[in-house]
Design an enzyme around this catalytic site. Structure first.
Site, PDB file in Angstrom:
ATOM      1  CE  LYS A 138       0.498   2.085   3.412  1.00 16.80           C
ATOM      2  NZ  LYS A 138       1.360   2.511   4.166  1.00 16.80           N
ATOM      3  CE1 TYR A 224      -2.283  -0.349   7.356  1.00 18.01           C
ATOM      4  CE2 TYR A 224      -1.028   1.799   7.305  1.00 18.01           C
ATOM      5  CZ  TYR A 224      -1.025   0.406   6.850  1.00 18.01           C
ATOM      6  OH  TYR A 224       0.214  -0.277   6.866  1.00 18.01           O
TER       7      TYR A 224
HETATM    8  P1  NAD Z   1      12.190   1.728   3.102  1.00 16.66           P
HETATM    9  O1  NAD Z   1      12.619   3.235   2.672  1.00 16.66           O
HETATM   10  O2  NAD Z   1      12.565   1.039   4.191  1.00 16.66           O
HETATM   11  O3  NAD Z   1      12.620   0.757   1.819  1.00 16.66           O
HETATM   12  C1  NAD Z   1      12.637   1.048   0.362  1.00 16.66           C
HETATM   13  C2  NAD Z   1      13.488   0.175  -0.413  1.00 16.66           C
HETATM   14  O4  NAD Z   1      13.180   0.402  -1.805  1.00 16.66           O
HETATM   15  C3  NAD Z   1      14.947   0.191  -0.115  1.00 16.66           C
HETATM   16  O5  NAD Z   1      15.218  -1.102  -0.043  1.00 16.66           O
HETATM   17  C4  NAD Z   1      15.624   1.041  -1.231  1.00 16.66           C
HETATM   18  O6  NAD Z   1      16.749   0.665  -1.388  1.00 16.66           O
HETATM   19  C5  NAD Z   1      14.533   0.708  -2.314  1.00 16.66           C
HETATM   20  N1  NAD Z   1      14.440   1.711  -3.334  1.00 16.66           N
HETATM   21  C6  NAD Z   1      14.742   1.626  -4.814  1.00 16.66           C
HETATM   22  N2  NAD Z   1      14.817   2.542  -5.395  1.00 16.66           N
HETATM   23  C7  NAD Z   1      14.611   3.541  -4.266  1.00 16.66           C
HETATM   24  C8  NAD Z   1      14.533   4.785  -4.464  1.00 16.66           C
HETATM   25  N3  NAD Z   1      14.772   5.543  -5.699  1.00 16.66           N
HETATM   26  N4  NAD Z   1      14.475   5.847  -3.417  1.00 16.66           N
HETATM   27  C9  NAD Z   1      14.338   5.024  -2.170  1.00 16.66           C
HETATM   28  N5  NAD Z   1      14.346   3.677  -2.074  1.00 16.66           N
HETATM   29  C10 NAD Z   1      14.355   2.912  -3.094  1.00 16.66           C
HETATM   30  O7  NAD Z   1      10.667   1.641   2.946  1.00 16.66           O
HETATM   31  P2  NAD Z   1       9.483   0.721   3.539  1.00 16.66           P
HETATM   32  O8  NAD Z   1       9.186   1.099   4.788  1.00 16.66           O
HETATM   33  O9  NAD Z   1       9.936  -0.622   3.450  1.00 16.66           O
HETATM   34  O10 NAD Z   1       8.432   1.010   2.439  1.00 16.66           O
HETATM   35  C11 NAD Z   1       8.379   0.375   1.169  1.00 16.66           C
HETATM   36  C12 NAD Z   1       6.974   0.222   0.853  1.00 16.66           C
HETATM   37  O11 NAD Z   1       6.180  -0.686   1.861  1.00 16.66           O
HETATM   38  C13 NAD Z   1       5.933   1.207   0.796  1.00 16.66           C
HETATM   39  O12 NAD Z   1       5.198   1.229  -0.399  1.00 16.66           O
HETATM   40  C14 NAD Z   1       5.495   1.597   2.057  1.00 16.66           C
HETATM   41  O13 NAD Z   1       3.999   2.380   1.908  1.00 16.66           O
HETATM   42  C15 NAD Z   1       5.106  -0.029   2.131  1.00 16.66           C
HETATM   43  N6  NAD Z   1       5.101  -0.229   3.836  1.00 16.66           N
HETATM   44  C16 NAD Z   1       3.918  -0.836   4.197  1.00 16.66           C
HETATM   45  C17 NAD Z   1       3.683  -1.093   5.525  1.00 16.66           C
HETATM   46  C18 NAD Z   1       2.475  -2.094   5.994  1.00 16.66           C
HETATM   47  O14 NAD Z   1       2.171  -2.046   6.927  1.00 16.66           O
HETATM   48  N7  NAD Z   1       1.768  -2.598   5.069  1.00 16.66           N
HETATM   49  C19 NAD Z   1       4.541  -0.759   6.420  1.00 16.66           C
HETATM   50  C20 NAD Z   1       5.826  -0.402   5.925  1.00 16.66           C
HETATM   51  C21 NAD Z   1       5.779   0.105   4.599  1.00 16.66           C
END
Ligand code: NAD
Length: 379
Positions: A138, A224
């Site tokens: 999401k 959410y």
């Molecule tokens: P994060 O910043 O921790 O991780 C992002 C990942 O994408 C990293 O591995 C990064 O290297 C990679 N990436 C690739 N290209 C990138 C760029 N141009 N800029 C930045 N990062 C890049 O983020 P996250 O918290 O893991 O979130 C990722 C996705 O998961 C999002 O869509 C977020 O909304 C979703 N999410 C959902 C939940 C949930 O409870 N369902 C919780 C957290 C995150």
């Protein structure tokens, strides 16, 4: 009032949830056929950031119907770390460039896209074209147009599409749906839902960058609150009015900081949501004609907590929400069980997000929404 057309949305919904009609008519019947012999779905995570690292990969060690079979990363250093930690064969490790070669890998049945929001559409579509089932985090994408493109790509490839809506598989949330469906507290006439946290730190993080996030609090936590308002009433809204507030414009240069919105539902129930990257909130409250219930917390990784006007305190054993969610998707693929968080649900929420931004742009004007009543009940 503006009316948003949802003709495609409805026809996709009907066929997409049943699944069979689409699959038999597509060139990629392999997606279901191959999985029928499998007992566990092989999942590849795309994007090894904090959510994959601390939630999804650990949950995949406990899932019954799927397992971590591969990774796709743009950071070469992570390859060995993950391979060693999770015993992932080198043939199941991909980067963003060679990702499409995953189509030839029988170990991988489904791709879970866990990248910044604006990258979801590209990788979901590439996954579908590779003939793999898709789970999309999401928010589904950064526009309704992109949601359509993902849905259509999955439909054309004959693969299943699920959203990473972990709360749909979560027991307190499922109890909320039962209360609503069984009218335990009468007819619902009000819902409030708040999903927010105070953001600080690195001003260069992707969530503050509109090109990567598509928006601020609304795209992130607002989804959410929208979901809570819908499963809290069991209805899709027929209108929304919204307001935006900004107190730290020097930090939130490109993305929304705080948004509030009010919904009208077909039954006459009304809803009020708030979402923010400036304050903490994590609750939902539902009032019916004969009582109320609430969850607080309502949307973190759990355990959630809830109580009702009858004096009941809700109590369910705690399990990883991500484990439950991924097993539900695997059961959908392997055993044709219902898809409880289909792509159409992600698209519906994006339509609401766009309507909220439209209302704000028009000074809080009420924007009409026109969903089929059957779709999204309890969702
Ligand atoms: P994060 O910043 O921790 O991780 C992002 C990942 O994408 C990293 O591995 C990064 O290297 C990679 N990436 C690739 N290209 C990138 C760029 N141009 N800029 C930045 N990062 C890049 O983020 P996250 O918290 O893991 O979130 C990722 C996705 O998961 C999002 O869509 C977020 O909304 C979703 N999410 C959902 C939940 C949930 O409870 N369902 C919780 C957290 C995150």
């Amino acid at each position: 009032m503006n009316k948003i057309s949802r003709r495609n949305f409805n026809s996709i919904t009907v066929k997409g949830i049943g699944g069979a009609a689409i699959l038999s008519a597509t060139p990629f019947a392999c997606a279901l056929g191959a999985n029928q012999d499998k007992k566990s779905l092989g999942i590849a995570l795309v994007g090894l950031g904090s959510y994959s690292t601390y939630q999804l990969a650990p949950a995949l060690q406990d899932t019954q119907h799927c397992h971590l079979a591969g990774i796709v990363t743009g950071t070469p250093e992570k390859e060995k770390i993950w391979a060693d930690k999770y015993n992932i064969s080198s043939k199941n490790i991909y980067n963003y460039k060679n990702f499409d070669e995953i189509s030839n890998n029988p170990d991988i049945d489904a791709i879970y896209v866990v990248l910044p929001n604006s990258m979801h559409a590209e990788f979901c579509i590439r996954a579908a074209k590779a003939g793999k089932h898709v789970i999309c985090e999401k928010p589904m994408a950064v526009s309704v147009e992109e949601c359509d493109a993902i849905i259509n790509a999955c439909k054309e490839a004959g693969v299943k599409l699920g959203m990473g809506y972990r709360l749909q598989s979560e027991p307190y949330t499922q109890q909320v749906k039962r209360f609503v469906k069984e009218k335990t507290f009468g007819d619902i006439n009000f819902v409030s839902a708040d999903a927010a946290y105070r953001s600080g730190g690195n001003p260069d993080q992707w969530r503050l960058n509109k090109a990567l996030s598509g928006g601020g609090a609304l795209m992130n936590m607002g989804v959410y609150a929208i979901q809570s308002a819908i499963y809290g009433t069991g209805e899709n809204p027929i209108s929304v009015s919204a307001q935006e507030f900004s107190t730290r414009p020097e930090y939130f240069k490109e993305t929304d900081e705080t948004i509030t919105a009010q919904f009208e539902f077909p039954s006459g129930a009304i809803g009020n949501i708030s979402t923010s990257h400036n304050f903490n909130a994590n609750a939902m409250y539902v009032s019916g004609t004969s009582g109320w219930f609430r969850l607080n917390p309502a949307n973190n990784y759990g355990p959630l907590s809830g109580e009702t006007s009858k004096g009941d305190v809700l109590k369910f054993p705690h399990e990883s929400q991500q484990k439950l969610q991924m097993d539900d998707f695997a059961k959908h693929v392997l055993f044709d069980e219902p898809n409880i968080a289909p792509g159409e649900m992600g698209k519906r929420d994006m339509m609401i997000v766009e309507a909220i931004y439209e209302s704000i742009a028009k000074g809080g004007q009420k924007i009409a929404l026109d969903f089929e009543p059957e779709f999204g009940f309890g969702g």
